[in-house]
Design an enzyme around this catalytic site. Sequence first.
Site, PDB file in Angstrom:
ATOM      1  N   ARG A  60      10.660 -14.989 -14.136  1.00 29.10           N
ATOM      2  CA  ARG A  60      10.357 -13.709 -13.490  1.00 29.10           C
ATOM      3  C   ARG A  60      10.560 -12.513 -14.426  1.00 29.10           C
ATOM      4  O   ARG A  60       9.712 -11.629 -14.526  1.00 29.10           O
ATOM      5  CB  ARG A  60      11.239 -13.503 -12.247  1.00 29.10           C
ATOM      6  CG  ARG A  60      10.743 -14.211 -11.027  1.00 29.10           C
ATOM      7  CD  ARG A  60      11.889 -14.722 -10.202  1.00 29.10           C
ATOM      8  NE  ARG A  60      12.565 -15.796 -10.917  1.00 29.10           N
ATOM      9  CZ  ARG A  60      12.180 -17.070 -10.874  1.00 29.10           C
ATOM     10  NH1 ARG A  60      11.178 -17.431 -10.125  1.00 29.10           N
ATOM     11  NH2 ARG A  60      12.813 -18.007 -11.593  1.00 29.10           N
ATOM     12  N   THR A  61      11.694 -12.480 -15.100  1.00 27.71           N
ATOM     13  CA  THR A  61      12.017 -11.289 -15.895  1.00 27.71           C
ATOM     14  C   THR A  61      10.995 -11.101 -17.019  1.00 27.71           C
ATOM     15  O   THR A  61      10.435 -10.023 -17.196  1.00 27.71           O
ATOM     16  CB  THR A  61      13.446 -11.400 -16.452  1.00 27.71           C
ATOM     17  OG1 THR A  61      14.324 -11.611 -15.353  1.00 27.71           O
ATOM     18  CG2 THR A  61      13.856 -10.150 -17.201  1.00 27.71           C
ATOM     19  N   ARG A 111      17.246 -10.761 -23.422  1.00 30.27           N
ATOM     20  CA  ARG A 111      18.054 -11.616 -22.530  1.00 30.27           C
ATOM     21  C   ARG A 111      19.022 -12.390 -23.431  1.00 30.27           C
ATOM     22  O   ARG A 111      18.626 -12.896 -24.482  1.00 30.27           O
ATOM     23  CB  ARG A 111      17.168 -12.553 -21.723  1.00 30.27           C
ATOM     24  CG  ARG A 111      17.990 -13.592 -20.986  1.00 30.27           C
ATOM     25  CD  ARG A 111      17.223 -14.276 -19.901  1.00 30.27           C
ATOM     26  NE  ARG A 111      17.130 -13.443 -18.726  1.00 30.27           N
ATOM     27  CZ  ARG A 111      16.724 -13.898 -17.534  1.00 30.27           C
ATOM     28  NH1 ARG A 111      16.382 -15.156 -17.386  1.00 30.27           N
ATOM     29  NH2 ARG A 111      16.670 -13.101 -16.490  1.00 30.27           N
TER      30      ARG A 111
END
Length: 311
Positions: A60-61, A111
């Site tokens: 998703r990110t 991330r």
Amino acid sequence: MLDHLVSVDDLDEEIIEDICNRASEFHDLRLNGGLRRHPESYETLRGRVMIADFFEPSTRTRFSFEAAMSYLGGKVIGTENAAEFSSFKKGESLADNFRVISGYGDIVVGRFQNEGDARIAADACLIPLINGGDGTGEHPTQALIDYYTIVNHFGEEMPDIITFLGDNKRSRTVRSLAKLLASFSSPFTVQFVNPKGLEPPQDLLDELEANEVDTIICNDIRDPDILTFTDVLYVTRAQNERSDEQYNGHAYSLDQSLVDELPDDSIIMHPLPRNSEIPAYLDQDHRAKYFEQAHNGLYVRMGLLELMLET
Ligand code: NCD
């Protein structure tokens, strides 16, 4: 002004409102086909470059950030596996990695594997950095999406009781959302429901207490007082990749009889990915909002990118 977004502490009510207003405009535009028809009205980031540097798996990110930048007319470069495909593999430090790549674009989304890595990267970066999740630390953009999803459902009347069910110890989404909600003045109660051993970290409990948020910790999802009064049920998977302690989502998984305890106007959220804690047949329940929540990621990240890159 938002230089970096490392933690929800970097946000204030005004910034959150600004991002949500922009998100809501993009949301409306997309729903009525306007994102295809009138690119000139929203391609505000043409000529800008977003760098995605991901040291942990992501669906998703990464996809929604990339889609957001693309819709805004910008370009995206990066890697989905920096631990393998960047010079990090050759022993380069995180700080050097981010210092170098920040010379190649206008904004970085990272991330990270460890709590605190996002701060190290932001300090080394010459351009704005967005934390797309750092170990068990924080996930501020997910908190913005969660907040946007809650406001979309409840409007001005913010929920009174939010119940976090699952891995309350190692979920960065739980920490970021609880902190973000606590920063608002409206009073609410947080119920943490988790197997023994997955209680929320002390720093989060201290912060909630400092903000006068009532907190309840419970080990049993079948406790009759828990679901009946819940407005938002926020479920998370067991983050077993983060430590040697292994937990099974079956220990707290929802079923129809549990969901039937929830008020009719409540919502069930999950940052996804899910494992066994929410069986797929519950997706039909009108309270299940997790796919809508995931899709809101596009609009919120468009709003955030635009805000951070506005000159
Ligand atoms: C979450 C994350 O990465 O922290 N996923 C997401 O970004 N929506 C939740 C998780 O991995 O369990």
